[in-house]
Design an enzyme around this catalytic site. Sequence first.
Site, short mmCIF file in Angstrom:
data_model
loop_
_atom_site.label_atom_id
_atom_site.label_comp_id
_atom_site.label_asym_id
_atom_site.label_seq_id
_atom_site.Cartn_x
_atom_site.Cartn_y
_atom_site.Cartn_z
N ASN A 89 -24.11 -37.58 0.48
CA ASN A 89 -24.70 -36.35 0.96
C ASN A 89 -24.61 -35.27 -0.11
O ASN A 89 -24.03 -35.48 -1.18
CB ASN A 89 -24.04 -35.92 2.27
N HIS A 134 -4.71 -35.91 -15.87
CA HIS A 134 -4.28 -35.26 -17.11
C HIS A 134 -2.80 -35.53 -17.35
O HIS A 134 -2.04 -35.76 -16.41
CB HIS A 134 -4.58 -33.77 -17.05
N GLY A 166 -16.96 -34.93 5.19
CA GLY A 166 -17.24 -33.84 4.27
C GLY A 166 -15.98 -33.20 3.71
O GLY A 166 -14.99 -33.01 4.40
N THR A 184 -4.53 -39.90 -1.46
CA THR A 184 -3.68 -40.11 -2.64
C THR A 184 -3.18 -41.55 -2.73
O THR A 184 -2.60 -41.92 -3.74
CB THR A 184 -2.48 -39.16 -2.61
N ARG A 213 -3.11 -39.41 6.01
CA ARG A 213 -2.19 -40.33 6.69
C ARG A 213 -2.92 -40.96 7.88
O ARG A 213 -3.84 -40.36 8.43
CB ARG A 213 -0.93 -39.61 7.12
#
Length: 183
Positions: A85, A115, A142, A165, A180
């Site tokens: 989208n 980084h 979204g 993550t 989670r």
Amino acid sequence: MTRSEREKMEAGEWYNCVDPELDTLRIAASEAVFEHGSLPPRQRGDIAPKLHALLGQVGEGARIEAPFHCAYGFNIFLGDGVFLNTSCTILDTASVRIGNATMLGPHVQIYCPEHHKGAAERRAGLEIGRPVTIGENVWIGGGAIILGGVTIGDNAIVGAGAVVTRDVPAGATVVGNPARPVG
């Protein structure tokens, strides 16, 4: 023999992201993205010609709404029927594979680069790319953010605004920051 920064990036090693060859590749991606965002929708089609040619793979019926942004493009592999989208960003310093019939909501961000943690190394432009793999029939809400090194299994759901993550198992629903499992 000294390897180029692109070769290091492609090998999943630390590389200098402020490299002239990589700058040239990012400019090519920016030009393709610009065409995609500036062509009238009927002329652009599902994916504008320059962007379609740049991407690593485009499955049948894959569609990217404008605007869209990517770092290189050639590391993005879209399966059949994939839908991105509006306002999605993919920083593809490593492979990003999105499986068949997967849908990404508006403003979804996929960040492969990491980084360096050392300040001097960051100033020197060192980063490493971590791949992202998203299975088939996945729904990403979204504003979700997917970090490098993550795999999302088939039929999973990532709630809007989630920050992913860690890997998401097939069929799981995850929400929140960090994401989670729920229900």
